[in-house]
Design an enzyme around this catalytic site. Structure first.
Site, PDB file in Angstrom:
ATOM      1  N   PHE A  52       0.796  -1.228   0.000  1.00 31.35           N
ATOM      2  CA  PHE A  52       0.000   0.000   0.000  1.00 31.35           C
ATOM      3  C   PHE A  52       0.830   1.281   0.000  1.00 31.35           C
ATOM      4  O   PHE A  52       1.929   1.327   0.564  1.00 31.35           O
ATOM      5  CB  PHE A  52      -0.957   0.002   1.194  1.00 31.35           C
ATOM      6  CG  PHE A  52      -1.973  -1.107   1.104  1.00 31.35           C
ATOM      7  CD1 PHE A  52      -3.044  -1.001   0.246  1.00 31.35           C
ATOM      8  CD2 PHE A  52      -1.828  -2.270   1.844  1.00 31.35           C
ATOM      9  CE1 PHE A  52      -3.961  -2.025   0.132  1.00 31.35           C
ATOM     10  CE2 PHE A  52      -2.735  -3.303   1.741  1.00 31.35           C
ATOM     11  CZ  PHE A  52      -3.816  -3.185   0.881  1.00 31.35           C
ATOM     12  N   HIS A 111       4.317  24.945 -33.795  1.00 30.90           N
ATOM     13  CA  HIS A 111       3.342  23.860 -33.624  1.00 30.90           C
ATOM     14  C   HIS A 111       2.919  23.369 -35.009  1.00 30.90           C
ATOM     15  O   HIS A 111       2.341  24.133 -35.785  1.00 30.90           O
ATOM     16  CB  HIS A 111       2.117  24.391 -32.864  1.00 30.90           C
ATOM     17  CG  HIS A 111       0.934  23.476 -32.917  1.00 30.90           C
ATOM     18  ND1 HIS A 111       1.003  22.153 -32.568  1.00 30.90           N
ATOM     19  CD2 HIS A 111      -0.354  23.695 -33.304  1.00 30.90           C
ATOM     20  CE1 HIS A 111      -0.195  21.589 -32.728  1.00 30.90           C
ATOM     21  NE2 HIS A 111      -1.034  22.511 -33.170  1.00 30.90           N
ATOM     22  N   ASN A 152      -0.361  15.490 -34.895  1.00 30.86           N
ATOM     23  CA  ASN A 152      -0.644  16.706 -34.132  1.00 30.86           C
ATOM     24  C   ASN A 152      -1.155  16.307 -32.750  1.00 30.86           C
ATOM     25  O   ASN A 152      -2.261  15.798 -32.617  1.00 30.86           O
ATOM     26  CB  ASN A 152      -1.695  17.523 -34.898  1.00 30.86           C
ATOM     27  CG  ASN A 152      -2.114  18.780 -34.167  1.00 30.86           C
ATOM     28  OD1 ASN A 152      -1.832  18.956 -32.984  1.00 30.86           O
ATOM     29  ND2 ASN A 152      -2.806  19.660 -34.871  1.00 30.86           N
TER      30      ASN A 152
HETATM   31  C1  LIG Z   1      -5.393  18.470 -44.469  1.00 27.87           C
HETATM   32  C2  LIG Z   1      -4.135  18.731 -45.294  1.00 27.87           C
HETATM   33  C3  LIG Z   1      -3.056  17.785 -44.838  1.00 27.87           C
HETATM   34  C4  LIG Z   1      -4.478  18.405 -46.746  1.00 27.87           C
HETATM   35  O1  LIG Z   1      -3.345  18.669 -47.530  1.00 27.87           O
HETATM   36  P1  LIG Z   1      -3.474  19.596 -48.807  1.00 27.87           P
HETATM   37  O2  LIG Z   1      -4.267  20.809 -48.445  1.00 27.87           O
HETATM   38  O3  LIG Z   1      -2.137  19.811 -49.349  1.00 27.87           O
HETATM   39  O4  LIG Z   1      -4.234  18.639 -49.801  1.00 27.87           O
HETATM   40  P2  LIG Z   1      -5.546  18.889 -50.626  1.00 27.87           P
HETATM   41  O5  LIG Z   1      -5.826  20.311 -50.844  1.00 27.87           O
HETATM   42  O6  LIG Z   1      -5.414  18.007 -51.789  1.00 27.87           O
HETATM   43  O7  LIG Z   1      -6.675  18.315 -49.674  1.00 27.87           O
HETATM   44  C5  LIG Z   1      -6.825  16.920 -49.474  1.00 27.87           C
HETATM   45  C6  LIG Z   1      -8.211  16.719 -48.935  1.00 27.87           C
HETATM   46  O8  LIG Z   1      -8.272  17.286 -47.633  1.00 27.87           O
HETATM   47  C7  LIG Z   1      -9.464  18.090 -47.549  1.00 27.87           C
HETATM   48  N1  LIG Z   1      -9.270  19.146 -46.596  1.00 27.87           N
HETATM   49  C8  LIG Z   1      -8.337  20.066 -46.560  1.00 27.87           C
HETATM   50  N2  LIG Z   1      -8.514  20.886 -45.516  1.00 27.87           N
HETATM   51  C9  LIG Z   1      -9.611  20.448 -44.888  1.00 27.87           C
HETATM   52  C10 LIG Z   1     -10.307  20.874 -43.752  1.00 27.87           C
HETATM   53  N3  LIG Z   1      -9.897  21.901 -43.031  1.00 27.87           N
HETATM   54  N4  LIG Z   1     -11.377  20.180 -43.363  1.00 27.87           N
HETATM   55  C11 LIG Z   1     -11.773  19.089 -44.079  1.00 27.87           C
HETATM   56  N5  LIG Z   1     -11.161  18.655 -45.173  1.00 27.87           N
HETATM   57  C12 LIG Z   1     -10.091  19.333 -45.580  1.00 27.87           C
HETATM   58  C13 LIG Z   1      -9.605  18.623 -48.938  1.00 27.87           C
HETATM   59  O9  LIG Z   1     -10.909  19.049 -49.156  1.00 27.87           O
HETATM   60  C14 LIG Z   1      -9.250  17.413 -49.771  1.00 27.87           C
HETATM   61  O10 LIG Z   1     -10.340  16.576 -49.912  1.00 27.87           O
HETATM   62  P3  LIG Z   1     -10.552  15.745 -51.239  1.00 27.87           P
HETATM   63  O11 LIG Z   1      -9.400  14.817 -51.353  1.00 27.87           O
HETATM   64  O12 LIG Z   1     -11.849  15.051 -51.015  1.00 27.87           O
HETATM   65  O13 LIG Z   1     -10.596  16.727 -52.335  1.00 27.87           O
HETATM   66  C15 LIG Z   1      -3.698  20.203 -45.219  1.00 27.87           C
HETATM   67  O14 LIG Z   1      -4.681  21.021 -45.734  1.00 27.87           O
HETATM   68  C16 LIG Z   1      -3.409  20.680 -43.838  1.00 27.87           C
HETATM   69  O15 LIG Z   1      -2.342  20.406 -43.278  1.00 27.87           O
HETATM   70  N6  LIG Z   1      -4.285  21.512 -43.292  1.00 27.87           N
HETATM   71  C17 LIG Z   1      -4.109  22.142 -42.007  1.00 27.87           C
HETATM   72  C18 LIG Z   1      -4.890  21.430 -40.967  1.00 27.87           C
HETATM   73  C19 LIG Z   1      -5.177  22.323 -39.792  1.00 27.87           C
HETATM   74  O16 LIG Z   1      -5.845  23.362 -39.921  1.00 27.87           O
HETATM   75  N7  LIG Z   1      -4.657  21.981 -38.587  1.00 27.87           N
HETATM   76  C20 LIG Z   1      -4.853  22.733 -37.404  1.00 27.87           C
HETATM   77  C21 LIG Z   1      -5.458  21.821 -36.359  1.00 27.87           C
HETATM   78  S1  LIG Z   1      -5.919  22.697 -34.946  1.00 27.87           S
HETATM   79  C22 LIG Z   1      -4.534  22.772 -33.994  1.00 27.87           C
HETATM   80  O17 LIG Z   1      -3.534  22.265 -34.326  1.00 27.87           O
HETATM   81  C23 LIG Z   1      -4.665  23.513 -32.719  1.00 27.87           C
HETATM   82  C24 LIG Z   1      -5.222  22.684 -31.606  1.00 27.87           C
HETATM   83  O18 LIG Z   1      -4.979  21.483 -31.523  1.00 27.87           O
HETATM   84  O19 LIG Z   1      -5.878  23.287 -30.726  1.00 27.87           O
END
Ligand SMILES: CC(C)(COP(=O)(O)OP(=O)(O)OC[C@H]1O[C@@H](n2cnc3c(N)ncnc32)[C@H](O)[C@@H]1OP(=O)(O)O)[C@@H](O)C(=O)NCCC(=O)NCCSC(=O)CC(=O)O
Length: 359
Positions: A219, A276, A309
């Site tokens: 414990f 980040h 992430n």
């Molecule tokens: C998602 C990605 C990897 C996609 O890469 P690319 O943009 O180069 O590729 P792409 O344009 O061909 O997109 C591929 C597919 O992803 C989709 N896509 C892109 N952005 C999107 C979004 N925000 N929501 C939903 N879908 C999304 C596109 O429509 C596409 O769909 P389809 O293939 O059907 O056409 C990128 O956009 C990215 O890294 N985005 C940033 C993500 C983000 O905002 N992160 C922050 C998280 S918050 C954070 O970090 C803070 C926290 O935690 O509090």
């Protein structure tokens, strides 16, 4: 003409939460004295004047080795034993030290029991201390509402010591259970606190009574608390596809503000970068708008690649990766003096920190 008075049903609906109770936050604490399990047999038989009970000590050593326990935290330590020991002859057993009533664990003997923010939680609660309406505390051997905090009917009673936290949280349909309190009082936040201490079961080894020794091997002391509330807004991801561009458009302003405040004129490529890695596109946009050289965001890209992430944790991984890369820097490579730590959050928010490398 006034409006019709609310019906009883409407009043009750307004008083009650809309959803089920859920755990919104968890906190834990232990006393500062930590004893390695490998050292415990020596410690125990020394402080209890029981070194002559060699068979029993060998037994405790075997139990400790097989216990699966590496270490335990205890409020009772040698200082406290020395301070409270009366006389060796006053003990119940010859090998048992006797002491006057030791003080209960003081607030200062425990690290602050600040409930950690839960990944789920109502807006505005993530980083704020919750506004608690009810406190249920574990008092041997029962759970009771703390006086004055939760007046009303008795709390559910959960007598088995090891299962009390779970039982107290799970029990439903009884008056004043955390679940009932949370679901029947809109906005209620219930703190369930549990604290266990081995002090009252610490005694010297009894020769010829090996059964008792197991308890000394298992414990430890600890406290835990959970906050229970109803209808937390579960965390959902709604990430606009504008985020990378929005961040890209605003980072330079944030950087200028951060470095102006430090009185430092920075060229972006002269800095080290701990960004980040919210997403690959975010890093791409920032790299592009700031005209960063290849490799400047390598630590962020590496962490994104290897871990994804991890929200707020990610930038710490990036810092660690930068530190690792610094150790293996190339011959003659100059390290930047100043750097940037930058993270993003919902809203959208950008947190920027300009910092100098330690020498
Ligand atoms: C998602 C990605 C990897 C996609 O890469 P690319 O943009 O180069 O590729 P792409 O344009 O061909 O997109 C591929 C597919 O992803 C989709 N896509 C892109 N952005 C999107 C979004 N925000 N929501 C939903 N879908 C999304 C596109 O429509 C596409 O769909 P389809 O293939 O059907 O056409 C990128 O956009 C990215 O890294 N985005 C940033 C993500 C983000 O905002 N992160 C922050 C998280 S918050 C954070 O970090 C803070 C926290 O935690 O509090």
């Amino acid at each position: 003409m006034g409006s019709a008075p609310a019906t009883v049903g409407e009043i009750r609906r307004a008083q009650r939460a809309d959803g089920p109770a859920a755990v919104l936050g968890i906190g834990t604490a232990n006393p500062p004295t930590c004893i390695a399990q490998d050292d415990y047999p020596d410690y125990y038989f020394r402080v209890t004047n029981g070194e002559h009970l060699t068979d029993l000590k060998a037994k405790l050593t075997r139990i400790c080795k097989k216990s699966g326990i590496r270490q335990r935290y205890m409020h009772l330590n040698e200082d406290l034993l020395a301070a409270t020991r009366t006389s060796p002859t006053a003990s119940h057993h010859p090998s048992t030290p006797a002491w006057t009533s030791p003080p209960p664990p003081s607030r200062s003997s425990l690290r602050p029991l600040q409930p950690k923010p839960s990944p789920i939680g109502p807006p505005g609660h993530r980083n704020n201390p919750p506004n608690l309406q009810h406190l249920l505390r574990r008092t041997r051997p029962e759970w009771r509402p703390a006086p004055r905090v939760a007046p009303g009917p008795s709390a559910p009673r959960c007598p088995a010591p090891c299962s009390t936290s779970t039982a107290a949280m799970a029990v439903a349909g009884r008056s004043s259970s955390p679940k009932e309190l949370a679901e029947n009082n809109r906005g209620a936040r219930v703190l369930v606190a549990c604290s266990e201490i081995t002090l009252i079961a610490f005694y010297g080894p009894e020769g010829g009574c090996p059964d008792n020794i197991l308890g000394q091997a298992l414990f430890g002391d600890g406290s835990g608390a959970v906050i229970i509330g109803a209808r937390p807004r579960g965390m959902e991801y709604h990430i606009s596809n504008k985020v990378p561009r929005l961040l890209g458009c605003n980072v330079e302003r944030c950087l200028i503000d951060a470095f102006d405040a430090l009185g430092v004129r920075a060229k972006w490529n002269d800095l080290f970068w701990a960004i980040h890695p919210g997403g690959r596109a975010i890093l791409d946009h920032i790299e592009e708008v700031l005209g960063l050289d290849d490799g400047k965001l390598a630590a962020s890209r590496h962490v994104l690649s290897e871990f994804g992430n991890m929200s707020g944790t990610t930038v710490i991984f990036v810092l660690d990766e930068l530190r690792r890369r610094r150790v293996v820097k190339k011959e003659g490579e100059a390290l930047p003096e100043w750097g940037v730590m930058m993270a993003f959050g919902p809203g959208i928010t950008i947190e920027t920190l300009g910092a100098a490398r330690s020498r």
